[in-house]
Enzyme design. Structure first.
Site, short mmCIF file in Angstrom:
data_model
loop_
_atom_site.label_atom_id
_atom_site.label_comp_id
_atom_site.label_asym_id
_atom_site.label_seq_id
_atom_site.Cartn_x
_atom_site.Cartn_y
_atom_site.Cartn_z
N GLU A 32 -2.14 7.59 0.72
CA GLU A 32 -0.98 7.99 -0.06
C GLU A 32 -1.41 8.10 -1.52
O GLU A 32 -2.46 7.61 -1.92
CB GLU A 32 0.15 6.96 0.10
CG GLU A 32 0.73 7.02 1.50
CD GLU A 32 2.08 6.33 1.67
OE1 GLU A 32 2.23 5.19 1.20
OE2 GLU A 32 2.97 6.94 2.28
N ASN A 75 9.61 -3.90 2.34
CA ASN A 75 9.25 -4.58 1.09
C ASN A 75 9.43 -3.72 -0.16
O ASN A 75 9.70 -4.25 -1.23
CB ASN A 75 7.84 -5.16 1.17
CG ASN A 75 6.80 -4.13 1.51
OD1 ASN A 75 7.12 -3.03 1.96
ND2 ASN A 75 5.54 -4.48 1.31
N CYS A 130 1.60 -5.57 1.28
CA CYS A 130 0.59 -5.30 2.32
C CYS A 130 -0.83 -5.53 1.83
O CYS A 130 -1.69 -5.98 2.57
CB CYS A 130 0.74 -3.87 2.79
SG CYS A 130 0.74 -2.70 1.41
N GLU A 160 0.08 3.55 7.02
CA GLU A 160 -0.11 2.54 5.95
C GLU A 160 0.29 1.21 6.57
O GLU A 160 1.48 0.90 6.68
CB GLU A 160 0.80 2.88 4.76
CG GLU A 160 0.36 4.10 3.98
CD GLU A 160 -0.92 3.88 3.21
OE1 GLU A 160 -1.38 2.73 3.11
OE2 GLU A 160 -1.48 4.86 2.71
P1 NAD Z 1 7.36 -3.13 11.15
O1 NAD Z 1 6.10 -2.59 11.72
O2 NAD Z 1 8.10 -4.14 11.91
O3 NAD Z 1 8.40 -1.92 10.92
C1 NAD Z 1 8.08 -0.82 10.11
C2 NAD Z 1 9.01 0.32 10.43
O4 NAD Z 1 8.70 0.85 11.72
C3 NAD Z 1 10.49 -0.05 10.48
O5 NAD Z 1 11.25 0.98 9.89
C4 NAD Z 1 10.77 -0.13 11.97
O6 NAD Z 1 12.12 0.12 12.31
C5 NAD Z 1 9.87 0.97 12.49
N1 NAD Z 1 9.48 0.86 13.90
C6 NAD Z 1 9.31 -0.26 14.63
N2 NAD Z 1 8.92 0.07 15.89
C7 NAD Z 1 8.84 1.42 15.94
C8 NAD Z 1 8.49 2.35 16.96
N3 NAD Z 1 8.12 1.95 18.20
N4 NAD Z 1 8.51 3.67 16.67
C9 NAD Z 1 8.84 4.09 15.43
N5 NAD Z 1 9.20 3.26 14.43
C10 NAD Z 1 9.19 1.93 14.67
O7 NAD Z 1 7.00 -3.61 9.69
P2 NAD Z 1 7.92 -4.41 8.65
O8 NAD Z 1 8.10 -5.79 9.16
O9 NAD Z 1 9.12 -3.59 8.32
O10 NAD Z 1 7.00 -4.40 7.35
C11 NAD Z 1 5.96 -5.31 7.15
C12 NAD Z 1 4.63 -4.68 7.53
O11 NAD Z 1 4.46 -3.46 6.81
C13 NAD Z 1 3.47 -5.56 7.15
O12 NAD Z 1 2.52 -5.56 8.19
C14 NAD Z 1 2.91 -4.89 5.92
O13 NAD Z 1 1.56 -5.15 5.68
C15 NAD Z 1 3.16 -3.45 6.22
N6 NAD Z 1 3.16 -2.65 4.99
C16 NAD Z 1 2.11 -1.82 4.74
C17 NAD Z 1 2.06 -1.09 3.56
C18 NAD Z 1 0.92 -0.16 3.25
O14 NAD Z 1 1.09 0.73 2.42
N7 NAD Z 1 -0.24 -0.29 3.87
C19 NAD Z 1 3.09 -1.22 2.62
C20 NAD Z 1 4.15 -2.08 2.91
C21 NAD Z 1 4.17 -2.80 4.10
#
Ligand code: NAD
Length: 483
Positions: free
Chosen positions: A457, A152, A283, A249
């Site tokens: 962060e 995002n 998020c 996060e």
């Molecule tokens: P996701 O969990 O599907 O993927 C996040 C990242 O993790 C990607 O780069 C993905 O390739 C990687 N990944 C996936 N499986 C992995 C593994 N087993 N080992 C290591 N890396 C792995 O999330 P998304 O769909 O890309 O993003 C949306 C999510 O992110 C939502 O839940 C949102 O709330 C969260 N988010 C949180 C914050 C925050 O600061 N708290 C900010 C932005 C988004």
């Protein structure tokens, strides 16, 4: 339209590729058109990045903090100077409207580099007197840090992780989300042009598997993930197996509580910011909007009126203030939740439909009469779907707001400031707002409690998560021993 980067990865100060890696299509969300292809990192690419980072980190840590900070601040200036181009790239990567990306992405990345660049020279330990003896502490870097990003905020996430990591004297390997692989490469290029020595900020592309191989590599000392709770649980467990430092996060389902005495337009504005900015793909969004019964109908009416001002369409047109979903997959997930909301009996007040045009556009959607047990009130949707719930009194709404596994954010709208502080004090969340929603200045800590995360962060807090303390006892006299 083609936005092909020079190569898939950025390692040791240069663009590199290995076409043996699985191709990843980069799709512009506003049209569904493929605009670039990158390749997932092969094990050889991952190894190259770790070797470069490990080598470069020692010399970087040996520099003074002021010297390190100067480079970060130069990078911040360069990012600001290129803001328009970087914002357009962010828009191609994510589909977010240029109206947003011009003010929220590269600029917030620059803020982080400037802030942590400024702090770098003052990362000191302390002196602890022990009579004649004394202890001194030294704040040391962790070593090689891995950053893994969500889709995002690809520029912001790369900078929010790189800036404190580099300020503290670490090297970083960043794996962007496979959905938005373009922006972090540009951040790497700019850091390099600003004078960052080769090997200190590397970008490798790939799916979860590549992230997993970085997390489990014994040469990596810390992992900072921005992603969903299920991914966070896997990454945290993998990092724990080697006792690595982590920052998590993760996702949320945050409560936004609006009391009867709230300023109606401000409360509606807060709910709009907390649900529809970036098409709801934030998020910390306040997606459970609890509105006290006396204000409920006025709130829904004013909200519906203001939703008419949403300008949905071409994200590159600066008049557009609501863009598409990031991908067809995300569009389908969100559309599925909208169907569930209707099937569960929530009242659809506004939106709910996919736009009949190319690209992944979905209307801003509002459900009213939502109850706590509905799926749309319990699960993170990560799209433009607001759930409005009614409440009667303060204790009731606090209990209901806290009844979730998540704890990222929370907000309160009321003119009674005593009540505002009392309620915020009882809400289980890391990042809270009073008469506002979703502000995230670099000076303030950002992060969640409960399943929403570990660590923080931004702000001085982030320094704790990218450094460790060595304490040194210094004896001035003789050593006494039993024998
Ligand atoms: P996701 O969990 O599907 O993927 C996040 C990242 O993790 C990607 O780069 C993905 O390739 C990687 N990944 C996936 N499986 C992995 C593994 N087993 N080992 C290591 N890396 C792995 O999330 P998304 O769909 O890309 O993003 C949306 C999510 O992110 C939502 O839940 C949102 O709330 C969260 N988010 C949180 C914050 C925050 O600061 N708290 C900010 C932005 C988004």
């Amino acid at each position: 339209m083609q936005i092909q980067p020079k190569a898939s990865h950025f390692i040791d100060g240069a663009y590199v590729d290995d076409v043996a890696g699985t191709p990843i299509a980069v799709v512009y969300p506003a049209t569904g058109e493929q605009i670039a292809t990158v390749h997932a990192a092969t094990p050889a690419i991952v190894d190259q990045a770790i070797v470069a980072a490990k080598r470069a980190q020692k010399q970087w840590a040996a520099m003074s903090g002021t010297e390190r900070g100067r480079i970060l601040r130069r990078a911040a200036d360069m990012i600001r100077a290129q803001n328009r181009d970087l914002s357009i790239l962010e828009t191609y990567d994510t589909g977010k409207p240029l109206q947003e990306t011009l003010v929220a992405d590269a600029t917030s990345g620059a803020d982080a580099l400037e802030y942590f660049g400024g702090l770098a020279g003052s990362l000191t330990g302390e002196h602890i007197p022990m009579g004649e003896d004394w202890v001194y502490t030294v704040r040391e870097p962790l070593g090689v840090c891995v950053g893994i990003g969500a889709w995002n905020y690809p520029t912001q996430i790369a900078c929010w992780k790189a800036a404190p990591a580099l300020a503290c004297g670490n090297a970083m390997i960043f794996k962007p989300s496979e959905t938005t692989p373009l922006c972090a490469l540009k951040v790497a290029e700019i850091l390099c042009d600003a004078g960052l020595p080769a090997g200190l900020f590397n970008v490798v592309q790939g799916m979860g598997e590549v992230g997993g191989s970085l997390v489990t590599d014994p040469r990596v000392d810390k992992v900072s993930l921005t992603g969903s709770v299920p991914t966070g649980k896997k990454v945290y467990a993998a990092a724990a197996a080697q006792m690595k430092h982590v920052t998590m996060e993760l996702g949320g389902k945050s409560p936004l509580i609006i009391f009867d005495d709230a300023d109606l337009d401000n409360a509606v504005g807060g709910a709009i910011n907390g649900n529809f900015y970036s098409s709801g793909q934030v998020c910390s969004n306040g997606t459970r909007v609890f509105v006290q019964k006396g204000l409920k109908e006025a709130f829904l009416q004013r909200l519906t009126e203001r939703l008419q001002n949403a300008v949905i369409g071409d994200p590159l047109d600066e008049a557009t203030n609501f863009g598409p979903m990031v991908s067809e997959a995300q569009l389908n997930i969100v559309a599925g939740y909208i169907e569930k909301g209707q099937a569960e009996g929530a009242r659809l007040v506004s939106g709910g439909k996919r736009l009949d045009q190319k690209g992944w556009f979905l209307e801003p959607t509002v459900f009213a009469d939502v109850s706590d047990d509905m799926i749309i009130a319990r699960e993170e949707i990560f799209g433009p779907v607001m759930a409005v719930l009614d409440f009667e009194d303060e204790d009731e709404v606090i209990a209901r707001a806290n009844d979730t596994e998540f704890g990222l954010s929370a907000g309160v709208f009321t003119k009674d400031l005593t009540r505002a502080h009392r309620v915020i004090g009882k809400l289980e969340a890391g990042s809270c707002f009073i008469n506002s929603y979703n502000d995230a200045p670099v000076e303030a800590p950002f992060g969640g409690v409960k399943a929403s995360g570990v660590g923080r962060e931004n702000s001085k807090e982030a320094i704790q998560h990218y450094s460790q303390v060595k304490s040194v006892y210094v004896r001035m006299g003789d050593v006494e021993a039993a024998f």
